[in-house]
Design a protein around this motif. Structure first.
Motif, PDB file in Angstrom:
ATOM      1  N   PRO A 182       0.781  -1.341  -0.064  1.00 15.50           N
ATOM      2  CA  PRO A 182      -0.082   0.077  -0.106  1.00 15.50           C
ATOM      3  C   PRO A 182       0.637   1.259  -0.161  1.00 15.50           C
ATOM      4  CG  PRO A 182      -0.892  -1.497   1.399  1.00 15.50           C
ATOM      5  CD  PRO A 182       0.386  -2.193   1.264  1.00 15.50           C
ATOM      6  N   LEU A 183       1.980   1.163   0.749  1.00 14.62           N
ATOM      7  CA  LEU A 183       2.838   2.601   0.704  1.00 14.62           C
ATOM      8  C   LEU A 183       3.415   2.625  -0.625  1.00 14.62           C
ATOM      9  CD1 LEU A 183       4.449   2.350   4.458  1.00 14.62           C
ATOM     10  CD2 LEU A 183       2.626   4.112   3.539  1.00 14.62           C
ATOM     11  N   ARG A 184       4.183   1.455  -1.056  1.00 16.89           N
ATOM     12  CA  ARG A 184       4.763   1.538  -2.475  1.00 16.89           C
ATOM     13  C   ARG A 184       3.671   2.048  -3.296  1.00 16.89           C
ATOM     14  NH1 ARG A 184       7.723  -3.625  -4.399  1.00 16.89           N
ATOM     15  NH2 ARG A 184       8.170  -2.072  -5.903  1.00 16.89           N
ATOM     16  N   LEU A 185       2.492   1.683  -3.416  1.00 20.68           N
ATOM     17  CA  LEU A 185       1.901   2.201  -4.577  1.00 20.68           C
ATOM     18  C   LEU A 185       1.495   3.805  -4.474  1.00 20.68           C
ATOM     19  CD1 LEU A 185      -0.182   1.812  -6.790  1.00 20.68           C
ATOM     20  CD2 LEU A 185      -2.009   0.853  -5.615  1.00 20.68           C
ATOM     21  N   THR A 186       1.042   3.929  -3.032  1.00 20.72           N
ATOM     22  CA  THR A 186       0.807   5.391  -2.822  1.00 20.72           C
ATOM     23  C   THR A 186       2.078   6.295  -3.196  1.00 20.72           C
ATOM     24  OG1 THR A 186      -0.623   4.838  -0.976  1.00 20.72           O
ATOM     25  CG2 THR A 186      -0.064   7.033  -0.996  1.00 20.72           C
ATOM     26  N   GLY A 187       3.197   5.858  -2.926  1.00 15.37           N
ATOM     27  CA  GLY A 187       4.458   6.426  -3.050  1.00 15.37           C
ATOM     28  C   GLY A 187       4.727   6.596  -4.665  1.00 15.37           C
ATOM     29  N   LYS A 188       4.357   5.675  -5.358  1.00 17.52           N
ATOM     30  CA  LYS A 188       4.435   5.472  -6.843  1.00 17.52           C
ATOM     31  C   LYS A 188       3.554   6.806  -7.695  1.00 17.52           C
ATOM     32  CE  LYS A 188       5.945   1.073  -7.841  1.00 17.52           C
ATOM     33  NZ  LYS A 188       5.363  -0.179  -8.440  1.00 17.52           N
ATOM     34  N   ILE A 189       2.361   7.074  -6.587  1.00 21.09           N
ATOM     35  CA  ILE A 189       1.516   8.146  -7.284  1.00 21.09           C
ATOM     36  C   ILE A 189       1.561   9.301  -6.449  1.00 21.09           C
ATOM     37  CG2 ILE A 189      -0.318   6.237  -8.185  1.00 21.09           C
ATOM     38  CD1 ILE A 189      -1.988   7.049  -5.899  1.00 21.09           C
ATOM     39  N   SER A 190       2.580   9.349  -5.612  1.00 26.15           N
ATOM     40  CA  SER A 190       2.450  10.582  -4.601  1.00 26.15           C
ATOM     41  C   SER A 190       2.671  11.743  -5.366  1.00 26.15           C
ATOM     42  CB  SER A 190       4.022  10.396  -3.827  1.00 26.15           C
ATOM     43  OG  SER A 190       4.978  10.108  -4.430  1.00 26.15           O
ATOM     44  N   TYR A 191       3.350  11.985  -6.423  1.00 21.09           N
ATOM     45  CA  TYR A 191       3.511  13.269  -7.247  1.00 21.09           C
ATOM     46  C   TYR A 191       2.058  13.612  -7.764  1.00 21.09           C
ATOM     47  CZ  TYR A 191       4.573  16.879 -10.620  1.00 21.09           C
ATOM     48  OH  TYR A 191       4.933  17.675 -11.586  1.00 21.09           O
ATOM     49  N   SER A 192       1.355  12.785  -8.470  1.00 21.99           N
ATOM     50  CA  SER A 192      -0.059  13.129  -8.763  1.00 21.99           C
ATOM     51  C   SER A 192      -0.781  13.201  -7.788  1.00 21.99           C
ATOM     52  CB  SER A 192      -0.688  12.000  -9.646  1.00 21.99           C
ATOM     53  OG  SER A 192      -0.061  12.157 -11.038  1.00 21.99           O
ATOM     54  N   LEU A 193      -0.782  12.685  -6.598  1.00 21.74           N
ATOM     55  CA  LEU A 193      -1.567  12.762  -5.443  1.00 21.74           C
ATOM     56  C   LEU A 193      -1.169  14.188  -4.658  1.00 21.74           C
ATOM     57  CD1 LEU A 193      -3.627  11.660  -3.637  1.00 21.74           C
ATOM     58  CD2 LEU A 193      -1.758  10.408  -2.554  1.00 21.74           C
ATOM     59  N   TYR A 194      -0.022  14.702  -4.689  1.00 23.26           N
ATOM     60  CA  TYR A 194       0.315  16.022  -4.347  1.00 23.26           C
ATOM     61  C   TYR A 194      -0.349  17.241  -5.167  1.00 23.26           C
ATOM     62  CZ  TYR A 194       2.777  19.933  -2.640  1.00 23.26           C
ATOM     63  OH  TYR A 194       3.453  21.269  -2.141  1.00 23.26           O
ATOM     64  N   LEU A 195      -0.297  16.962  -6.574  1.00 27.77           N
ATOM     65  CA  LEU A 195      -0.716  17.769  -7.190  1.00 27.77           C
ATOM     66  C   LEU A 195      -2.319  17.976  -7.125  1.00 27.77           C
ATOM     67  CD1 LEU A 195       1.059  17.021 -10.877  1.00 27.77           C
ATOM     68  CD2 LEU A 195       1.588  18.994  -9.380  1.00 27.77           C
ATOM     69  N   TRP A 196      -3.152  16.859  -6.932  1.00 25.27           N
ATOM     70  CA  TRP A 196      -4.451  17.072  -7.078  1.00 25.27           C
ATOM     71  C   TRP A 196      -5.113  17.079  -5.739  1.00 25.27           C
ATOM     72  CZ3 TRP A 196      -7.601  17.877 -11.008  1.00 25.27           C
ATOM     73  CH2 TRP A 196      -6.903  17.663 -12.424  1.00 25.27           C
ATOM     74  N   HIS A 197      -4.608  16.631  -4.660  1.00 26.28           N
ATOM     75  CA  HIS A 197      -5.444  16.539  -3.514  1.00 26.28           C
ATOM     76  C   HIS A 197      -5.908  18.171  -3.112  1.00 26.28           C
ATOM     77  CE1 HIS A 197      -1.703  18.183  -1.362  1.00 26.28           C
ATOM     78  NE2 HIS A 197      -2.373  18.486  -0.198  1.00 26.28           N
ATOM     79  N   TRP A 198      -4.841  19.234  -3.212  1.00 29.90           N
ATOM     80  CA  TRP A 198      -5.257  20.536  -2.958  1.00 29.90           C
ATOM     81  C   TRP A 198      -6.333  21.216  -3.665  1.00 29.90           C
ATOM     82  CZ3 TRP A 198      -4.620  23.422   1.091  1.00 29.90           C
ATOM     83  CH2 TRP A 198      -4.536  24.644   1.113  1.00 29.90           C
ATOM     84  N   PRO A 199      -6.098  21.207  -5.116  1.00 28.37           N
ATOM     85  CA  PRO A 199      -7.250  21.840  -5.863  1.00 28.37           C
ATOM     86  C   PRO A 199      -8.342  21.147  -5.580  1.00 28.37           C
ATOM     87  CG  PRO A 199      -5.547  20.489  -7.369  1.00 28.37           C
ATOM     88  CD  PRO A 199      -4.868  20.754  -6.109  1.00 28.37           C
ATOM     89  N   ILE A 200      -8.707  19.987  -5.418  1.00 25.48           N
ATOM     90  CA  ILE A 200      -9.640  19.251  -4.896  1.00 25.48           C
ATOM     91  C   ILE A 200     -10.377  19.965  -3.744  1.00 25.48           C
ATOM     92  CG2 ILE A 200     -10.896  17.090  -4.300  1.00 25.48           C
ATOM     93  CD1 ILE A 200      -9.257  15.810  -6.369  1.00 25.48           C
ATOM     94  N   LEU A 201      -9.650  19.936  -2.781  1.00 25.59           N
ATOM     95  CA  LEU A 201     -10.137  20.667  -1.466  1.00 25.59           C
ATOM     96  C   LEU A 201     -10.291  21.885  -1.403  1.00 25.59           C
ATOM     97  CD1 LEU A 201     -10.376  20.633   1.511  1.00 25.59           C
ATOM     98  CD2 LEU A 201      -7.699  21.011   1.679  1.00 25.59           C
ATOM     99  N   VAL A 202      -9.523  22.704  -2.447  1.00 25.33           N
ATOM    100  CA  VAL A 202      -9.979  24.388  -2.255  1.00 25.33           C
ATOM    101  C   VAL A 202     -10.950  24.414  -3.025  1.00 25.33           C
ATOM    102  CG1 VAL A 202      -9.097  26.334  -3.563  1.00 25.33           C
ATOM    103  CG2 VAL A 202      -7.404  24.834  -2.259  1.00 25.33           C
ATOM    104  N   PHE A 203     -11.358  23.935  -4.509  1.00 23.39           N
ATOM    105  CA  PHE A 203     -12.663  24.082  -5.305  1.00 23.39           C
ATOM    106  C   PHE A 203     -14.023  23.616  -4.513  1.00 23.39           C
ATOM    107  CE2 PHE A 203      -9.794  23.988  -9.096  1.00 23.39           C
ATOM    108  CZ  PHE A 203      -9.917  25.287  -9.549  1.00 23.39           C
ATOM    109  N   PHE A 204     -13.704  22.581  -3.687  1.00 19.14           N
ATOM    110  CA  PHE A 204     -14.797  22.241  -2.944  1.00 19.14           C
ATOM    111  C   PHE A 204     -15.034  23.375  -1.947  1.00 19.14           C
ATOM    112  CE2 PHE A 204     -16.430  20.528   1.179  1.00 19.14           C
ATOM    113  CZ  PHE A 204     -17.545  19.991   0.887  1.00 19.14           C
ATOM    114  N   ARG A 205     -14.179  23.956  -1.279  1.00 18.03           N
ATOM    115  CA  ARG A 205     -14.448  25.026  -0.263  1.00 18.03           C
ATOM    116  C   ARG A 205     -15.095  26.294  -0.984  1.00 18.03           C
ATOM    117  NH1 ARG A 205      -9.788  26.687   3.547  1.00 18.03           N
ATOM    118  NH2 ARG A 205     -11.616  27.856   4.341  1.00 18.03           N
ATOM    119  N   HIS A 206     -14.548  26.613  -2.177  1.00 15.20           N
ATOM    120  CA  HIS A 206     -15.152  27.466  -2.890  1.00 15.20           C
ATOM    121  C   HIS A 206     -16.633  27.182  -3.178  1.00 15.20           C
ATOM    122  CE1 HIS A 206     -12.252  30.514  -3.851  1.00 15.20           C
ATOM    123  NE2 HIS A 206     -11.400  29.408  -3.988  1.00 15.20           N
ATOM    124  N   TYR A 207     -16.984  26.016  -3.353  1.00 16.59           N
ATOM    125  CA  TYR A 207     -18.465  25.496  -3.689  1.00 16.59           C
ATOM    126  C   TYR A 207     -19.304  25.505  -2.424  1.00 16.59           C
ATOM    127  CZ  TYR A 207     -22.268  22.111  -4.197  1.00 16.59           C
ATOM    128  OH  TYR A 207     -23.444  21.766  -4.402  1.00 16.59           O
TER     129      TYR A 207
END
Length: 671
Positions: A276-301
């Motif tokens: 589980p950690l290895r898989l999350t680590g492999k996608i960590s760059y995209s996860l870092y990229l996407w988690h923040w705008p998803i949170l922020v756009f939700f807060r705007h909504y």
């Protein structure tokens, strides 16, 4: 040198990105989760240095940049493009224009400088900027530009010997760390965003390439356990209120170094390499990229409200899914492409330029104001809502400067006054301007620290290390001016009095801890210093503020912008929180011949605080009123707050003040 894959570093990436996500979602116990970025810096420094030292020459350098471009740009550009599309439906023009400009800077690797220059007290709350997290990529990209060149020069000058290269890296790390300590003391914001104060973290990661691996199992176990402990301590112990990076940044950085340091297998490396950690680590760059705008756009909504616990879990799950899709269909396919290095550089530069120009076009179009009805154009941006042209300027020689003046003309006014305070005095200027014209009183705005600070009480303000000295100096200057200027017959003090009680207000001697009493005593001391015959002194209480930005919700009522929110305030909460400060200021006024205007009584009738006056939404953000309201609305608001009655100077009041300036007067006005 053999370039082998290390699954334990994938696991460390996972820990880093999860710490950041939990911090951003306000998970309890993760106040220092932002150190995940510092862990990423150490990992990046190690990996890119290891990549660079496996080859040499011009060809290797070009291939390095091409590889970095394939690694960073595709997923980031996709995220930015989709964010720009989402912003069309969710953001007001001002916020959309800001998103466009931040996209242009971030695409060109300058996101950290955009947010350094464009996040401040009067800008949009940084936690509502969809691309704020790209500041860290800006730091890395700027490091990538300089680091390979520096290593290449050091390698050629050292003629293949490692010792001079290691010394060079140590010198860079030492200089950068010194800069971080210096800027942390004088300019913490620049210390956080600037590459010069962050390079030491990446350099220390690079230094690990030249450190011999630990061969003994016991040493590997000890290093791994110590590294995990240090990262855990940093995640729990640190908080955003501490100056960072600095000495405290050593905790997670050293922890990450101990885990990245090449060593034999141990229980910690086995733990980090679990699936589980290895898989999350492999996608960590995209996860870092996407988690923040998803949170922020939700807060705007949601009208800037933070997600509930259930909503937070749904958003995190959505971010993980989107990140996996990004890794599977964007990152991996592009990484597997075998284009020549030069063509990769040209294609990447062209794509980045296209996205940057698109973002800048949104900025140049002011966020496309045509998306909203003309009825809400006055609320299209923070700048527009704060815009109020100063009617005149006046020179105050005793203060060595010119100031905005309003009300009656300064050179013809019957009475002269000063409105002294912070931004909560500024937002009253349009109202007092109208009252001053009627009362033939000219005001000038002294925009400085809250008047309660400077003598016996101050505020610890880590973002502004010289704040205490600045407040003391500004207060002393005005006191001296008022002693000389007998023509200033009215002093009005205004500030965010209640909000200040939730900041680090402390006594100079460190003894008193009751913040309400501290502010009251600070004001009392000032009143006694500036009291003079025929001079009235008044205090205006803090205007009730919703605490969250309701402006976009108000604009949504007239437009097609997506929102899930209302424009109602939590009036009971406001009245409860404001009560101690209102009581303290009222008693100060009653006992010392000072008039007190309590905006709550007029603006919160029947225990319901109004957000609309005369049909206009009156707030700019969570605590400030708009300054671009219509003149009729300003008049109604001034009357609602009780400003006309409070600022009227009758002959009886003038004689009373002259006879006994520190005795109770009949001008304690609430409405």
């Amino acid at each position: 040198m053999k370039f082998e894959h290390r699954p334990d570093i994938d696991g460390l990436r996972a820990i880093a990105v999860l710490a950041v996500i939990l911090f951003h979602f306000d998970a309890p116990g993760f106040s220092g989760g932002f150190v995940g970025v510092d862990i990423f810096f150490v990992i990046s420094g190690y990996l890119i240095t290891r990549l660079l030292v496996t080859g040499g020459g011009q060809r290797s350098l070009i291939e390095f940049y091409a590889r970095r471009m394939r690694r960073i740009l595709p997923a980031m550009l996709v995220m930015i493009c989709l964010s720009l599309i989402t912003g069309w439906f969710l953001l007001l023009p001002g916020d959309y224009a800001s998103l466009g400009r931040s996209a242009a800077y971030s695409t060109l690797g300058l996101g950290n400088y955009y947010f350094l220059w464009n996040t401040g007290y009067f800008d949009r709350d940084a936690t509502l900027l969809p691309l704020l997290h790209l500041w860290s990529l800006g730091v890395e990209e700027q490091f990538y530009l300089a680091w390979p060149v520096l290593l290449l020069i050091a390698t050629r000058l050292s003629r293949g010997r490692r010792a001079p290269i290691v010394v060079t890296i140590c010198v860079v790390a030492l200089i950068s760390f010194s800069i971080a300590l210096l800027l942390g003391a004088v300019d913490p914001k620049q210390a956080f965003y600037a590459p010069f104060s962050r390079a030491w973290e990446l350099a220390l990661g690079g230094l690990l390439v030249f450190v011999p691996p630990t061969g003994r199992r016991a040493t590997s176990e000890a290093f791994g356990l110590a590294g995990l402990c240090l990262i855990t301590i940093g995640t729990i112990w640190l908080s955003s209120s501490r100056p960072f990076p600095g000495l405290s940044a050593l905790v997670p950085v050293v922890g990450a170094m101990l885990l990245v340091w090449p060593h034999s297998q141990s229980r910690v490396t086995a733990f980090l390499a679990v699936a589980p950690l290895r898989l999350t680590g492999k996608i960590s760059y995209s996860l870092y990229l996407w988690h923040w705008p998803i949170l922020v756009f939700f807060r705007h909504y949601a009208g800037t409200a933070k997600p509930t616990t259930t909503e937070a879990w749904v958003l995190v799950a959505a971010a993980w899914l989107v990140a996996y899709l990004s890794w599977q269909f964007v990152e991996e396919p592009v990484r597997r492409l075998r284009l020549p290095a030069f063509r990769t550089l040209m294609a990447g530069a062209a794509a980045a330029l296209a996205v940057a120009l698109s973002g800048n076009a949104i900025f140049d179009a002011s966020g496309f104001t045509g998306r909203i009805p003309k009825e809400v154009e006055a609320m299209r941006s923070l700048d527009v809502m704060w815009d109020w042209p100063c009617p005149q300027t006046v020179s105050i020689p005793e203060l060595g400067s010119t100031f905005c003046a309003f009300g009656a003309r300064w050179d013809k006014a019957k009475r002269h006054a000063v409105l002294w305070g912070d931004s909560h005095a500024e937002h009253l200027a349009p109202l007092i301007n109208i009252v001053g014209q009627q009362e033939n009183t000219a005001f000038f705005l002294y925009h400085a620290c809250p008047a309660a600070f400077g003598e016996g009480v101050h505020r610890d303000f880590p973002e502004q290390p010289n704040y205490q000295e600045s407040c003391a100096s500004s207060r002393e200057a005005v006191v001296d001016m008022l002693r000389q200027r007998k023509d200033i017959d009215l002093v009005v003090l205004s500030s965010a009095w209640t909000s200040l009680t939730y900041t680090n207000v402390v006594a100079d001697d460190g003894h008193q801890t009751d913040k309400v009493l501290l502010l009251r005593n600070g004001l009392l001391g000032l009143v006694k210093e500036i009291a003079a015959p025929q001079r009235r002194i008044g205090i205006i209480g803090q205007v009730p503020g919703p605490g969250v930005d309701l402006t976009s919700c108000a604009a949504m009522r007239e437009s097609r912008i997506l929102r899930r929110c209302s424009t109602d305030m939590d009036s009971e909460r406001i009245l409860r929180l404001w009560s101690p400060m209102v009581t303290a200021l009222g008693s100060l006024a009653d006992e010392n011949g000072v008039f007190f205007v309590d905006p709550l009584k007029g603006m919160c009738p029947d225990r319901h605080c109004a957000t609309y006056i005369n049909g206009e939404f009156i707030y700019r953000d969570g605590s400030h009123m708009r300054r671009n309201l219509g003149s009729e609305t300003d008049k109604v608001l001034a009357r609602t707050m009780g400003l006309y009655k409070a600022l009227a100077a009758s002959d009886d009041q003038t004689r009373m003040s002259a006879a006994n300036p520190l005795q109770p007067s009949t001008t304690n006005i609430s409405n």
